[in-house]
Design a protein around this motif. Structure first.
Motif, short mmCIF file in Angstrom:
data_model
loop_
_atom_site.label_atom_id
_atom_site.label_comp_id
_atom_site.label_asym_id
_atom_site.label_seq_id
_atom_site.Cartn_x
_atom_site.Cartn_y
_atom_site.Cartn_z
N GLN A 115 0.85 -1.18 0.00
CA GLN A 115 0.00 0.00 0.00
C GLN A 115 0.90 1.25 0.00
O GLN A 115 1.82 1.33 0.80
N ARG A 153 -6.12 -0.82 8.14
CA ARG A 153 -6.68 -1.68 7.10
C ARG A 153 -5.94 -3.01 7.06
O ARG A 153 -6.55 -4.08 6.96
N ASN A 193 -7.87 -6.52 8.08
CA ASN A 193 -8.19 -7.36 6.92
C ASN A 193 -7.00 -8.23 6.51
O ASN A 193 -6.47 -8.09 5.40
N GLU A 241 -7.29 -9.95 3.14
CA GLU A 241 -7.13 -9.05 2.00
C GLU A 241 -5.66 -8.78 1.72
O GLU A 241 -5.26 -8.54 0.58
N MET A 242 -4.82 -8.83 2.76
CA MET A 242 -3.39 -8.55 2.60
C MET A 242 -2.63 -9.73 2.01
O MET A 242 -1.52 -9.55 1.49
#
Length: 415
Positions: free
Chosen positions: A352, A368, A372, A375-376
């Motif tokens: 990110q 985030r 999550n 998601e990572m």
């Protein structure tokens, strides 16, 4: 063949090439340094120490102080080379880190010996690190100081038969007329050493001497040589109140020394760590922020391997090894959207990217990553893949060694 490496610090960027060359019984490898680092030993590599106690005179010209120190280092390097020759060691090639001055007179001490320069940075008053912060004004004194620093580097650019530097971004800072003399070759990351942990190993949690975080499941990490604005330390610290408030189970680990390696100390005196801790005095959750100081390599790796959100921030400057080492460990990476980082990290694919100056954006990206983890996972895998494909030591080391061997054999003398 006989190889001489020169770097103030041992072993620095030359660790792996020196070790590989020293594996051959036909080679002799000497590493000249000012800091011998007794904890570092490389088989068959002989360390020799050099240095100077010279200090520029207090009544000297202020713009000459850096150059005078470099000249003194160069004189010490010259004397070292002559002593080695007198002792029976005449190198077939010298590989030296440029910018400190130690290699300034290598060609005078060893006029027939090829010199390979390792270059990290060429100073520009516009478009890079200097003046990056809008609150800073680039003064005429700063501009002139940068030229004196570049004078040391330009000396080595002229003297070397070929130069090496690690990234395209860093190469782009050098004057175009010299770039055909520069080989872009990263040192390489040991992806076997810096590798992700298995799920079972991660589940055990992180335990360091004097710090048991085995029960912590949300670990935010930040690693740096020195705590300073060049590496976004103030912005990282300013992001902590929101991170600590939104993630009440998270712990934060700051690895690095309380010093300035690049840039300036705070105007009010003291250190940036002290300044930022004072600003955050009374913030709830600061007992979950841990400063480890510098760590041995193995413990530093453990920190990266257990991280659930690793923050790397930098001005448009030299890219740190730590970012690539974190990516190699498959860590969820939050990094600044600055030129050296963007050469490697693509937002949403292998990390990110955030605004360097936005503590809110940093905090939001960290939260985030912590909230999550599923998601990572794709980004973590792509981060590891990026390093394996572009920065793996296994891939890059043979070429880096061959560059030195080619120089020793006179293949770059025409340059």
């Amino acid at each position: 063949m006989k190889y001489l490496f020169i770097h103030p610090n041992f072993p620095a960027q030359f660790r792996h090439v020196a070790a590989r060359l020293a594996q051959s019984p036909e080679n002799q490898v000497v590493f000249a340094c000012t800091n011998t680092r007794p904890e570092w030993v490389i088989a068959n590599v002989r360390k020799v120490q050099f240095g100077t106690r010279f200090q520029p005179p207090t009544n000297g010209h202020k713009l000459a102080h850096y150059y005078e120190r470099a000249v003194a280092q160069g004189e010490a390097g010259y004397m070292l080379c002559r002593k080695l020759v007198e002792s029976g060691f005449t190198p077939d090639v010298v590989v030296g880190h440029s910018g400190w001055g130690a290699t300034m007179f290598v060609r005078d001490a060893l006029p027939k010996t090829p010199f390979v320069g390792y270059f990290e940075w060429y100073y520009n008053a516009d478009g890079a690190d200097v003046g990056f912060d809008p609150a800073e004004t680039v003064t005429g004194i700063q501009r002139m100081n940068l030229r004196t620093r570049n004078a040391v580097i330009l000396n080595d650019l002229d003297a070397c038969c070929i130069g090496q530097l690690p990234t395209t971004w860093q190469a782009s800072q050098f004057p175009e007329r010299y770039r055909d003399k520069l080989a872009i070759r990263h040192d390489g990351v040991d992806t076997t050493f810096f590798a992700p942990l298995s799920a079972e190993e991660r589940a055990k949690g992180l335990v360091l001497p004097g710090l048991d975080l085995s029960g912590v499941r949300e670990l935010v990490t930040y690693a740096t040589r020195g705590m300073e604005p060049y590496r976004g330390f103030p912005q990282f610290m300013e992001a902590l109140p929101r991170i600590l408030a939104e993630r009440p189970e998270a712990h934060v680990l700051v690895v690095g020394e309380d010093r300035v390696c690049y840039g300036k100390p705070p105007q009010e005196g003291g250190s940036w760590k002290a300044v930022m801790l004072d600003r955050l005095k009374g913030v709830p959750g600061m007992d979950r922020v841990h400063f480890t100081g510098g760590l041995p390599y193995g413990e530093y790796r453990q920190v990266l391997q257990h991280s659930m959100a690793h923050v790397y921030l930098t001005r448009p400057f030299v890219l740190s090894w730590s970012m690539l080492e974190a990516m190699s460990c498959g860590v969820p990476l939050i990094a600044s959207a600055t030129a050296p980082v963007e050469e490697v990290v693509e937002h949403g694919r292998n990390g990110q990217l955030v605004d360097f100056f936005s503590s809110d954006a940093i905090a939001e990206a960290v939260c985030r990553a912590l909230s999550n983890p599923a998601e990572m996972l794709p980004m973590r895998k792509e981060a590891r893949r990026t390093v394996l494909e572009r920065f793996s030591l296994e891939r890059l080391l043979p070429g880096n060694v061959q560059l030195i061997v080619d120089a020793a054999m006179g293949k770059f003398d025409s340059r």
